[in-house]
Design a protein around this motif. Sequence first.
Motif, PDB file in Angstrom:
ATOM      1  N   ASP A 203     -41.510 -16.010  -5.473  1.00 39.06           N
ATOM      2  CA  ASP A 203     -41.810 -14.575  -5.538  1.00 39.06           C
ATOM      3  C   ASP A 203     -43.054 -14.246  -4.713  1.00 39.06           C
ATOM      4  O   ASP A 203     -43.084 -13.237  -3.999  1.00 39.06           O
TER       5      ASP A 203
ATOM      6  N   ARG B  56     -42.049 -14.243  -1.130  1.00 40.00           N
ATOM      7  CA  ARG B  56     -41.257 -13.049  -0.781  1.00 40.00           C
ATOM      8  C   ARG B  56     -42.157 -11.823  -0.590  1.00 40.00           C
ATOM      9  O   ARG B  56     -41.876 -10.975   0.245  1.00 40.00           O
TER      10      ARG B  56
ATOM     11  N   GLU C 170     -37.699  -9.639   4.305  1.00 42.14           N
ATOM     12  CA  GLU C 170     -36.872 -10.776   3.927  1.00 42.14           C
ATOM     13  C   GLU C 170     -36.744 -11.813   5.040  1.00 42.14           C
ATOM     14  O   GLU C 170     -35.736 -12.485   5.166  1.00 42.14           O
TER      15      GLU C 170
ATOM     16  N   GLU D  72     -33.611 -13.565  -0.416  1.00 37.98           N
ATOM     17  CA  GLU D  72     -33.380 -13.763  -1.848  1.00 37.98           C
ATOM     18  C   GLU D  72     -32.717 -15.107  -2.166  1.00 37.98           C
ATOM     19  O   GLU D  72     -32.384 -15.377  -3.320  1.00 37.98           O
TER      20      GLU D  72
END
Length: 179
Positions: free
Chosen positions: A32, A35, A41, A63
Amino acid sequence: MYFAALLARTEDGWEASDTELDDVETLPDLADLAREASPDEDTVLVLIEQEDGWFGVVRVDGEEDPRVYVSDAAAAARSSYGEMLLTDELLGREPGGEGPDLDALDLDGTEDGEPDDDDAGVGAASAGGAEAVPHGPVGDAQILEDLGVSEKELRSMTEDAVTEIADALGASEVLETVR
């Protein structure tokens, strides 16, 4: 001494930022954090090294589940940062496989009879959990192949692996800004 950095691939090249891992407890938490470093992304690499001990690479692509490589699992297991990378899956163990089976323990002491061999070995099994961690590399050794670092090159890196990886990616200058 530890060093940890995030390298995020953008349209303009690699961007580096140092990162504080004290509040990160699990691999999903680390993913996380990675990210957050790339809102588009793009690929983000988390590079962690313990001086003269081990290094780890975590790759997060959008993801998708994070991919992990650790140069020496046994050395990393003695580190809180390394422990977060060494998941049961990475080590080829059943999730939650460490420690005693609490359902098999006689916790109230009401049963008669001698403990069987399984009960006698419960403490030894939990104490031996660290021994189950292999010496040497674990994880996805092809984690950087499409970025120009072959499996053979990654496995041969030792003392200054983070710098060598950044050099191979063309990101050594941006990494030096956060070192």
